[in-house]
Design a protein around this motif. Structure first.
Motif, PDB file in Angstrom:
ATOM      1  N   THR A  23      55.587  33.978  51.865  1.00 54.06           N
ATOM      2  CA  THR A  23      54.195  33.521  51.908  1.00 54.06           C
ATOM      3  C   THR A  23      53.690  33.475  53.342  1.00 54.06           C
ATOM      4  O   THR A  23      52.560  33.913  53.636  1.00 54.06           O
ATOM      5  CB  THR A  23      54.069  32.142  51.253  1.00 54.06           C
ATOM      6  N   ASN A  24      54.494  32.953  54.256  1.00 56.40           N
ATOM      7  CA  ASN A  24      54.087  32.889  55.660  1.00 56.40           C
ATOM      8  C   ASN A  24      53.937  34.280  56.257  1.00 56.40           C
ATOM      9  O   ASN A  24      53.034  34.530  57.076  1.00 56.40           O
ATOM     10  CB  ASN A  24      55.110  32.082  56.467  1.00 56.40           C
ATOM     11  N   ALA A  69      52.536  41.244  48.172  1.00 51.83           N
ATOM     12  CA  ALA A  69      53.528  41.204  49.248  1.00 51.83           C
ATOM     13  C   ALA A  69      54.296  42.507  49.386  1.00 51.83           C
ATOM     14  O   ALA A  69      54.896  42.758  50.434  1.00 51.83           O
ATOM     15  CB  ALA A  69      54.504  40.054  49.017  1.00 51.83           C
ATOM     16  N   LEU A 100      53.013  36.926  54.672  1.00 50.36           N
ATOM     17  CA  LEU A 100      51.752  37.462  54.166  1.00 50.36           C
ATOM     18  C   LEU A 100      50.555  36.905  54.931  1.00 50.36           C
ATOM     19  O   LEU A 100      49.532  37.573  55.081  1.00 50.36           O
ATOM     20  CB  LEU A 100      51.601  37.120  52.682  1.00 50.36           C
ATOM     21  N   ALA A 101      50.701  35.675  55.399  1.00 48.61           N
ATOM     22  CA  ALA A 101      49.607  35.024  56.118  1.00 48.61           C
ATOM     23  C   ALA A 101      49.501  35.480  57.565  1.00 48.61           C
ATOM     24  O   ALA A 101      48.620  35.024  58.290  1.00 48.61           O
ATOM     25  CB  ALA A 101      49.785  33.514  56.064  1.00 48.61           C
ATOM     26  N   GLY A 102      50.409  36.366  57.976  1.00 45.58           N
ATOM     27  CA  GLY A 102      50.290  36.895  59.327  1.00 45.58           C
ATOM     28  C   GLY A 102      51.442  36.558  60.233  1.00 45.58           C
ATOM     29  O   GLY A 102      51.389  36.828  61.431  1.00 45.58           O
ATOM     30  N   GLY A 103      52.496  35.975  59.664  1.00 50.13           N
ATOM     31  CA  GLY A 103      53.666  35.673  60.476  1.00 50.13           C
ATOM     32  C   GLY A 103      54.555  36.892  60.607  1.00 50.13           C
ATOM     33  O   GLY A 103      54.185  38.009  60.225  1.00 50.13           O
ATOM     34  N   TRP A 152      56.000  38.943  43.475  1.00 51.78           N
ATOM     35  CA  TRP A 152      55.572  39.439  44.790  1.00 51.78           C
ATOM     36  C   TRP A 152      54.578  40.577  44.651  1.00 51.78           C
ATOM     37  O   TRP A 152      53.710  40.761  45.513  1.00 51.78           O
ATOM     38  CB  TRP A 152      56.789  39.863  45.606  1.00 51.78           C
ATOM     39  N   GLN A 190      51.168  39.003  44.191  1.00 52.62           N
ATOM     40  CA  GLN A 190      50.695  38.375  45.424  1.00 52.62           C
ATOM     41  C   GLN A 190      50.385  39.378  46.528  1.00 52.62           C
ATOM     42  O   GLN A 190      49.947  38.987  47.610  1.00 52.62           O
ATOM     43  CB  GLN A 190      51.729  37.369  45.917  1.00 52.62           C
ATOM     44  N   THR A 237      52.985  44.829  54.647  1.00 52.16           N
ATOM     45  CA  THR A 237      52.459  44.941  56.009  1.00 52.16           C
ATOM     46  C   THR A 237      53.284  45.868  56.890  1.00 52.16           C
ATOM     47  O   THR A 237      53.050  45.928  58.102  1.00 52.16           O
ATOM     48  CB  THR A 237      52.396  43.548  56.666  1.00 52.16           C
ATOM     49  N   ASP A 241      58.632  30.385  50.819  1.00 49.22           N
ATOM     50  CA  ASP A 241      57.860  30.012  52.004  1.00 49.22           C
ATOM     51  C   ASP A 241      57.870  31.123  53.051  1.00 49.22           C
ATOM     52  O   ASP A 241      56.842  31.400  53.685  1.00 49.22           O
ATOM     53  CB  ASP A 241      58.416  28.721  52.615  1.00 49.22           C
TER      54      ASP A 241
END
Length: 427
Positions: A84-85, A111, A87-90, A106, A109, A317, A81
């Motif tokens: 995944t979060n 990551a 990667l979503a911009g957290g 990873w 995905q 990122t 989690d």
């Protein structure tokens, strides 16, 4: 003899000063270093881990005094989690510790970064165990670098074996002989062979010359559970279950651990980390002084064992990937890897370090160090999680065979399922 998992802070292995350009050939300018880099390390904070990261900060600051290191602890069961979060911009890390069997997941995905160029310019990369390094890649691209390794060995009641006149068994025949003598003398289970234990089962398959699945140069995976050597090994393993520990059908190694702790079992397979857990469960914690460890018995000698562990990678990122790899390669350097091993009780991925006294003077550590000379890995695909942890394809087949199913027929079904799952499309 019991392994001391956490060594004293005054290490016998004094690490050297890291140099700027540790990872990418000296192309980075310390003056361009960011104000902060963030590490995500798996597990919870301990006094020992905090001490290690203070040492890492001291090492890092010698070349990058203006860059602070922020260390965040991510529980293993929250890793999916959290990543995944991120990667979503957290909030996201720069350097990520991940289980070595999760690297392909990873990578698929998106990551983690392609590290091919960085690793090519990192001198110490060639000294790392190359099988472990290869397992940190996916589809011929290097996505991670090994941080530490961990293997399972045979754990046994050394006092019982001594009284019976046995050394630790080294072959399948000796394993059966010792297990029978333990049962005859002590009236307890001789050897624990739980069916829900892919790590242990795999050692028997590999020892007999079998495979789980193979893939040539990134081509489709082919299950190998119908190979006669694999079938024979699984039949031998299920015979061990039925002959010595039928209560372990459908169970994993944790039930064997509890039985060993309280004198209800003579031998089973587990990692060196289990010694503390055994002591915690034992009515008499001092009983661990009566335990021994040895490489896993194979057909004619030491069996291969899956080398689990952690790898380090750069998150996709990261704002400053060059400096993120500088940090990664400082943490995973030969000297810091030795220090990390002392604090954690795991083993460095540099084979030459396994000859150090800390891994040779303690019987339990020495057994793991020896076992690391014969290590293997599961299929390097993100679908392995679906096949094993979720689908339990191998444990399910082993359970059914232990319960009486025909081995060849049941493994043919499992092989078809395994091949399909390993080749399913990934997002």
């Amino acid at each position: 003899m019991r392994l001391t998992h956490i060594a004293a802070a005054g290490s016998a292995l004094v690490f050297a000063t890291a140099c700027a350009g540790n990872g990418d050939g000296g192309d980075v300018d310390p003056g361009d270093a960011p104000e902060e880099l963030t590490i995500w390390t798996m597990g919870g904070a301990t006094e020992e881990s905090e001490e290690f990261f203070e040492e890492l900060r001291d090492e890092w600051s010698q070349d990058y005094p203006d860059t602070s290191l922020n260390v965040e602890y991510i529980p293993w069961d929250e890793a999916q989690d959290s990543i995944t979060n991120a990667l979503a911009g957290g909030d996201a890390p720069d350097v990520l510790e991940a289980g070595n069997d999760q690297v392909s997941n990873w990578a698929v995905q998106g990551a983690i970064l392609d590290l091919d160029e960085y690793v090519a310019d990192w001198d110490e990369a060639e000294d790392i165990n190359q099988e472990a390094m290869d397992y940190g890649s996916y589809e011929n691209t290097q996505y991670s670098v090994p941080l530490h390794l961990a293997v399972r060995t045979l754990i046994y009641r050394a006092d019982w074996l001594e009284d019976l006149g046995h050394d630790a068994p080294e072959t399948w025949d000796e394993l059966v002989e010792v297990a029978e003598d333990i049962e005859d003398e002590h009236g307890v289970l001789g050897f624990g062979a739980p069916t829900d234990f892919t790590n242990g089962i795999a050692s028997f398959i590999w020892s007999n010359g079998g495979e789980i699945a193979t893939s040539e140069d990134g081509a489709e995976w082919e299950g190998q559970l119908t190979d006669p050597a694999t079938v024979e090994a699984i039949e031998f393993y299920t015979d061990l279950t039925n002959d010595f520990s039928p209560v372990y059908t459908g169970e994993n190694e944790l039930i064997a651990q509890a039985d060993l702790a309280n004198g209800e079992l003579g031998m089973y397979i587990d990692g060196n980390w289990a010694f503390d857990e055994i002591a915690d469960q034992a009515e008499d914690p001092d009983m661990v002084d009566n335990l021994g460890a040895a490489p896993i018995p194979g057909v004619d000698g030491m069996a291969p064992a899956f080398a689990g562990g952690s790898n380090l990678t750069v998150f996709s990122t990261a704002d400053d990937p060059d400096f993120a790899f500088e940090l990664l390669s400082t943490w995973a350097s030969k000297d810091m890897a030795a220090t990390w091993a002392e604090y954690t009780g795991f083993f460095p991925a540099y084979p030459e370090l396994l000859d150090e006294p800390q891994f040779q003077e303690d019987e339990v550590a020495q057994a793991s160090a020896e076992q690391l000379e014969n290590q293997r890995y599961f299929p390097a695909t993100p679908n392995w999680t679906d096949a094993d942890f979720e689908g339990k394809i191998i444990p399910g087949a082993v359970l059914d065979i232990a319960d009486g199913d025909n081995a060849e027929e049941r493994l043919a079904e499992a092989n078809e399922e395994l091949t399909e799952v390993l080749n399913q499309e990934t997002d």
